[in-house]
Motif scaffolding. Structure first.
Motif, PDB file in Angstrom:
ATOM      1  N   GLN A  32       6.067 -19.548  15.688  1.00 20.49           N
ATOM      2  CA  GLN A  32       6.382 -19.885  17.068  1.00 20.49           C
ATOM      3  C   GLN A  32       5.519 -19.083  18.042  1.00 20.49           C
ATOM      4  O   GLN A  32       5.077 -19.613  19.071  1.00 20.49           O
ATOM      5  CB  GLN A  32       7.862 -19.623  17.344  1.00 20.49           C
ATOM      6  N   ASP A  33       5.243 -17.827  17.736  1.00 23.13           N
ATOM      7  CA  ASP A  33       4.365 -17.030  18.579  1.00 23.13           C
ATOM      8  C   ASP A  33       2.948 -17.582  18.585  1.00 23.13           C
ATOM      9  O   ASP A  33       2.279 -17.597  19.637  1.00 23.13           O
ATOM     10  CB  ASP A  33       4.364 -15.575  18.098  1.00 23.13           C
ATOM     11  N   GLU A  34       2.496 -18.020  17.422  1.00 22.93           N
ATOM     12  CA  GLU A  34       1.169 -18.633  17.364  1.00 22.93           C
ATOM     13  C   GLU A  34       1.141 -19.921  18.178  1.00 22.93           C
ATOM     14  O   GLU A  34       0.153 -20.210  18.867  1.00 22.93           O
ATOM     15  CB  GLU A  34       0.785 -18.919  15.907  1.00 22.93           C
ATOM     16  N   LEU A  92      -3.377 -22.038  25.670  1.00 26.48           N
ATOM     17  CA  LEU A  92      -4.716 -22.618  25.648  1.00 26.48           C
ATOM     18  C   LEU A  92      -4.683 -24.052  26.166  1.00 26.48           C
ATOM     19  O   LEU A  92      -5.549 -24.470  26.954  1.00 26.48           O
ATOM     20  CB  LEU A  92      -5.278 -22.564  24.226  1.00 26.48           C
ATOM     21  N   LEU A  93      -3.686 -24.824  25.728  1.00 22.50           N
ATOM     22  CA  LEU A  93      -3.604 -26.211  26.187  1.00 22.50           C
ATOM     23  C   LEU A  93      -3.370 -26.270  27.692  1.00 22.50           C
ATOM     24  O   LEU A  93      -3.860 -27.199  28.371  1.00 22.50           O
ATOM     25  CB  LEU A  93      -2.475 -26.934  25.446  1.00 22.50           C
ATOM     26  N   VAL A 126      -4.560 -24.182  29.925  1.00 23.16           N
ATOM     27  CA  VAL A 126      -5.871 -23.950  30.544  1.00 23.16           C
ATOM     28  C   VAL A 126      -6.733 -25.197  30.442  1.00 23.16           C
ATOM     29  O   VAL A 126      -7.402 -25.609  31.401  1.00 23.16           O
ATOM     30  CB  VAL A 126      -6.556 -22.741  29.887  1.00 23.16           C
ATOM     31  N   LEU A 127      -6.703 -25.843  29.281  1.00 20.36           N
ATOM     32  CA  LEU A 127      -7.515 -27.048  29.084  1.00 20.36           C
ATOM     33  C   LEU A 127      -7.030 -28.189  29.970  1.00 20.36           C
ATOM     34  O   LEU A 127      -7.840 -28.977  30.485  1.00 20.36           O
ATOM     35  CB  LEU A 127      -7.488 -27.456  27.617  1.00 20.36           C
ATOM     36  N   GLU A 128      -5.736 -28.305  30.160  1.00 21.48           N
ATOM     37  CA  GLU A 128      -5.225 -29.351  31.036  1.00 21.48           C
ATOM     38  C   GLU A 128      -5.650 -29.125  32.481  1.00 21.48           C
ATOM     39  O   GLU A 128      -5.921 -30.083  33.220  1.00 21.48           O
ATOM     40  CB  GLU A 128      -3.706 -29.406  30.933  1.00 21.48           C
ATOM     41  N   SER A 129      -5.684 -27.866  32.908  1.00 24.02           N
ATOM     42  CA  SER A 129      -6.158 -27.595  34.268  1.00 24.02           C
ATOM     43  C   SER A 129      -7.623 -27.968  34.433  1.00 24.02           C
ATOM     44  O   SER A 129      -8.039 -28.452  35.492  1.00 24.02           O
ATOM     45  CB  SER A 129      -5.947 -26.122  34.596  1.00 24.02           C
ATOM     46  N   GLN A 130      -8.429 -27.760  33.394  1.00 26.96           N
ATOM     47  CA  GLN A 130      -9.835 -28.146  33.474  1.00 26.96           C
ATOM     48  C   GLN A 130     -10.025 -29.651  33.393  1.00 26.96           C
ATOM     49  O   GLN A 130     -10.963 -30.199  33.955  1.00 26.96           O
ATOM     50  CB  GLN A 130     -10.642 -27.472  32.358  1.00 26.96           C
ATOM     51  N   SER A 131      -9.110 -30.321  32.663  1.00 26.98           N
ATOM     52  CA  SER A 131      -9.249 -31.773  32.534  1.00 26.98           C
ATOM     53  C   SER A 131      -9.009 -32.493  33.853  1.00 26.98           C
ATOM     54  O   SER A 131      -9.362 -33.668  33.986  1.00 26.98           O
ATOM     55  CB  SER A 131      -8.263 -32.283  31.481  1.00 26.98           C
ATOM     56  N   ALA A 132      -8.408 -31.816  34.861  1.00 30.24           N
ATOM     57  CA  ALA A 132      -8.199 -32.454  36.164  1.00 30.24           C
ATOM     58  C   ALA A 132      -9.500 -32.631  36.933  1.00 30.24           C
ATOM     59  O   ALA A 132      -9.580 -33.474  37.841  1.00 30.24           O
ATOM     60  CB  ALA A 132      -7.203 -31.632  36.981  1.00 30.24           C
ATOM     61  N   GLU A 140     -11.456 -23.146  16.927  1.00 25.83           N
ATOM     62  CA  GLU A 140     -10.695 -22.028  16.365  1.00 25.83           C
ATOM     63  C   GLU A 140      -9.210 -22.346  16.228  1.00 25.83           C
ATOM     64  O   GLU A 140      -8.607 -22.051  15.187  1.00 25.83           O
ATOM     65  CB  GLU A 140     -10.908 -20.782  17.211  1.00 25.83           C
ATOM     66  N   PRO A 141      -8.558 -22.948  17.237  1.00 25.37           N
ATOM     67  CA  PRO A 141      -7.161 -23.361  17.030  1.00 25.37           C
ATOM     68  C   PRO A 141      -6.983 -24.331  15.872  1.00 25.37           C
ATOM     69  O   PRO A 141      -5.949 -24.310  15.211  1.00 25.37           O
ATOM     70  CB  PRO A 141      -6.787 -24.014  18.362  1.00 25.37           C
ATOM     71  N   MET A 142      -7.996 -25.158  15.612  1.00 24.88           N
ATOM     72  CA  MET A 142      -7.904 -26.083  14.481  1.00 24.88           C
ATOM     73  C   MET A 142      -7.840 -25.315  13.165  1.00 24.88           C
ATOM     74  O   MET A 142      -7.042 -25.645  12.272  1.00 24.88           O
ATOM     75  CB  MET A 142      -9.113 -27.021  14.479  1.00 24.88           C
TER      76      MET A 142
END
Length: 831
Positions: A261-263, A270-271, A273-279, A308-310
């Motif tokens: 759960q911590d991971e 991370l998601l 941050v990525l969603e903010s960039q996808s805007a 890396e998350p993969m």
């Protein structure tokens, strides 16, 4: 550039450039001026990057250096002051691009032109497709003037080609890349998007087949959506483990779910941050992002972000598959098996995960080693307990579950951990001792380990082993002191040797003398209370009376189960009451083995006692008093012959019994006791003491022919004992008959003195009848003796022939003692 103010500034800049160099000021409505303005606007709107890296500090230092070298130090100082003010008042401005443009214009003004007027008007202004070949053939002088160093592409041919390519791409894509990026981010969170949805038939996320999307785009979307499938697997395992009430994962499983759960929490960040960039809008193909070159998110950039998350998510999914229906140490071992990896990223991730997962397991080890407490509600520990009686606590109370033993704890270390906790519980439950706590605290202090929770963790196996070794050494030493000093273990072993193994000779002899008449009676008529009184009498009449009263009170008479026809000799035995904690060593099974040895030794002593009694019957003063030494010569020869044969048989039997008894008492019991004493003194823990005692018992059993492999020869030995006892019974009857004949002779002689003158006197009638009766008796006695000799010789021959086939080497010395003159070997040369 849609801003009108900016367009006006650019137009004014173009007019000033065109009027420089001595030329007349052009009008704003001139066609050439309008073309130059359009060219400048397109040049400034182009996203073509310069050929150098954007480094503001280097550019500022280069300008100041050039001004100082040219002798314009005041200008360099003024430039530095202006740059500082610009940095303070416009921190978000793209200062490097502005400085680069101004520097390029300054350098271009000082560069010698290839035409009289030089500068911006000499650049080609016609951008029609027909003019491109001509423009491509312009000489180096033409392309080197103006702001060519900024554009690097005077006709923007590359930009036009890329825009045409973008138009073709848009025709093949039914869905924009921004929408695909958004749906991929949804899929990575386990959520169905507008175009990317979870397909249960293929068990994965995929684009709809009806969508018109290029194959490379579809391939990269599928590859990125693998992360969503892995996320669903990990999240599903966590949810099932928490919600499933039938299968309790236990503390190790809970720690594993918490680590996962911590991971996932880091993954969620991370998601976000990525969603903010996808805007941010994605530039079209062939263009750049202008003032914010890294502030948008494309599929290719997303694949780099999620690489890396993969890897981590694949590891977590693999661990989830490996840990299905596992718990405790088995789960920790399964996770540890995947930590043996060469990739530093994998090693760091697995180490962080295992430290969380193994924390409850190491806490169980610490509590067990230092406190003897087994805090294992969910049966996760590799040591299990079961409710047993106090005497079985050490042997059966605790055991190692191999299925729960992780690979990073060796079997030797696990055994040491098991023994340490067992020693604490044995001291606490069986010995009622609390000195182990001080020993455990000293061990922890010596190793430098802490006694608080969380003091040990994964990767600290050496510290764990050092703690277990030191704690085991100190607690086992304390346990040995309690066993030997407080409970006098060696004294009790010596008492068992003296009384159960018949090592106290005077006590055994006196006991046989006083209980012999009682034991000759049928077993069902003997009172155990009367035998207990006789036992106490034997103790008081021998040196046993000087032993400790506590030890003597443990010695009791036991009557074994008996059947019809059994005599007291067959069911009489002694037992020793071994109480807690000594019954851990002297278990019920071991006491049965002691009872088996006692019965064997008791029978051997009975045979020896019988032969001794027979000798008393046959000794010379009795023989000389017999009546037939002065009677008929034939009867006298008969009597002497039978008596000599009895003496020979007795000597043979006594030779066998004496040597066999010597072998048992010295070669077996004493030697085994010496080795056992050495083992007791060298025992460092209770397991060593138990092993030494078991070895002691096994040695006695095997060397005394009582083992499983000696069943045949022991039956032959018991047959020999039966023949000796039969001979004793026959001899008692024979000599009793002889004494009866003596009484009749004496009685007849006394009568004959008063009737000497009468016919039919004793000499004529009674004496002849008595001699005939004696002659018949000796004939029958000789026949019975022949039968005994024959049967005994056959049994002895069988026993001696079986001795060489025994496994134990000491039995060969017994053969040598029995046949040291090779008498039996000469009798049976075919052996």
């Amino acid at each position: 550039m849609d801003d009108s103010a900016t367009v006006e500034l650019v137009r004014e800049l173009v007019l000033r450039l065109l009027s420089s160099g001595g030329r007349s000021t052009p009008s704003a409505g001139d066609s050439s001026t309008a073309a130059a303005v359009r060219y400048a606007l397109r040049l400034l709107s182009s996203r073509m990057s310069p050929s150098v890296l954007p480094d503001e500090l280097s550019l500022v230092e280069s300008i100041k250096r050039r001004l100082a070298v040219s002798g314009r130090s005041s200008a360099a100082l003024a430039f530095s002051d202006l740059h500082s003010k610009l940095s303070a008042h416009a921190p978000l401005l793209n200062r490097w691009a502005l400085l680069y443009l101004l520097n390029s214009l300054s350098l271009d003004r000082r560069r010698p032109a290839s035409s009289p007027s030089g500068g911006l008007p000499f650049l080609p202004l016609q951008l029609s497709h027909t003019a491109r070949p001509a423009a491509a053939s312009i000489g180096g002088g033409a392309v080197s003037g103006g702001v060519l160093l900024v554009a690097k592409d005077p006709e923007n041919i590359r930009e036009i080609a890329l825009r045409e390519y973008a138009d073709l791409v848009m025709e093949d894509n039914e869905v924009t890349e921004s929408a695909l990026v958004r749906d991929v981010l949804y899929a990575c969170q386990g959520i169905d998007g507008r175009y990317v949805r979870f397909d249960r038939s293929s068990d994965g996320y995929d684009l709809q087949e009806s969508l018109k999307i290029p194959r490379p785009t579809r391939s990269i979307v599928r590859r990125l959506c693998e992360l969503g499938w892995l996320f669903r697997k990990v999240r599903g395992y966590i949810s099932e483990s928490i919600m499933d009430q039938q299968f309790e994962v236990g503390t190790v499983g809970q720690a594993f779910c918490s680590a996962l759960q911590d991971e996932l929490s880091d993954y969620y960040k991370l998601l976000a941050v990525l969603e903010s960039q996808s805007a941010n809008p994605i530039p079209s193909a062939g263009s750049d992002s202008g003032g914010s070159p890294g502030n948008y998110l494309s599929l290719r950039r997303l694949s780099v972000w999620l690489a890396e998350p993969m890897v981590r998510m694949r590891l977590m999914a693999l661990l989830v598959d490996s840990c299905q229906e596992l718990r405790g140490g088995a789960m920790a071992g399964a996770i540890h098996a995947h930590a043996q990896h060469g990739d530093p990223l994998v090693q760091e991730f697995m180490g962080r995960l295992l430290r969380r997962v193994c924390s409850p397991l190491f806490e169980m080890v610490r509590t067990w080693v230092l406190e003897g407490e087994l805090e294992d509600v969910f049966a996760e520990f590799f040591i299990s307990s079961q409710p047993v009686k106090a005497e079985s606590l050490w042997r059966e109370g605790y055991e190692i579950q191999s299925s729960m033993l992780p690979d990073f704890i060796s079997p030797l270390l696990a055994q040491r951990i098991l023994r340490t906790g067992k020693s604490i519980n044995f001291l606490r439950v069986c010995c009622e001792d609390s000195g182990w706590a001080e020993a455990a605290a000293e061990a922890a202090a010596h190793v430098g380990a802490t006694t608080r929770r969380g003091g040990l963790g994964y990767g600290e196996t050496d510290a764990l082993e050092a703690l277990a070794v030191e704690a085991a050494k100190r607690i086992d030493r304390h346990l040995m002191d309690v066993i030997h000093k407080r409970y006098r273990f060696k004294d009790h072993c010596l008492a068992i040797k003296r009384y159960l193994l018949l090592g106290q000779g005077d006590f055994v002899q006196y006991l046989m003398d006083i209980v012999g008449p009682e034991l000759s009676e049928p077993a069902n008529t003997i009172s155990s209370f009367q035998l207990a009184g006789l036992l106490e009498t034997a103790v008081r009449a021998s040196n046993a009376q000087y032993d400790d009263r506590e030890i003597l009170d443990r010695l009791k008479v036991r009557m074994m189960d008996h059947g019809d026809g059994d005599r007291g000799w067959d069911v009489f035995s002694l037992e020793y009451d071994a109480r807690v904690p000594l019954d851990t060593v002297f278990t019920a099974l071991n006491m049965k083995r002691y009872l088996k040895i006692f019965n064997f030794l008791w029978k051997l002593r009975r045979v020896e006692h019988a032969l001794t009694g027979l000798w008393k019957t046959m000794k010379p003063n009795y023989i000389n008093s017999c009546i037939f030494t002065d009677e008929s010569f034939g009867v006298k020869l008969q009597f002497v012959s039978v008596l000599r044969r009895c003496q020979v048989l007795w000597n043979e039997m006594n030779h066998f019994v004496t040597n066999f008894q010597y072998y048992i008492m010295f070669e077996v019991l004493e030697i085994s006791w010496v080795h056992f004493s050495e083992g007791m003194d060298s025992s460092k823990d209770l397991d060593d003491l138990l092993a030494a005692h078991d070895k002691y018992l096994n040695s006695i059993v095997e060397k005394s022919l009582l083992g499983e492999r000696s069943q045949g020869i022991i039956r032959t030995l018991f047959v020999l004992f039966d023949h000796i006892l039969r001979f004793r019974g026959l001899a008692d009857r024979w000599f009793e008959r002889i004494y009866e004949l003596q009484l009749r002779r004496n009685k007849s002689r006394s009568k004959s003195k008063g009737e000497l003158g009468k016919v039919g006197s004793w000499m004529d009638g009674g004496r002849k009848a008595l001699i005939q009766l004696a002659r018949d008796f000796f004939v029958k006695m000789s026949e019975e003796l022949d039968s005994v000799v024959k049967e005994y010789s056959a049994a002895l021959d069988a026993f001696i022939s079986q001795l060489p086939m025994q496994q134990h080497i000491d039995l060969k010395f017994l053969l040598f003692r029995l046949d040291f003159t090779e008498y039996y070997s000469r009798l049976s040369p075919n052996k």
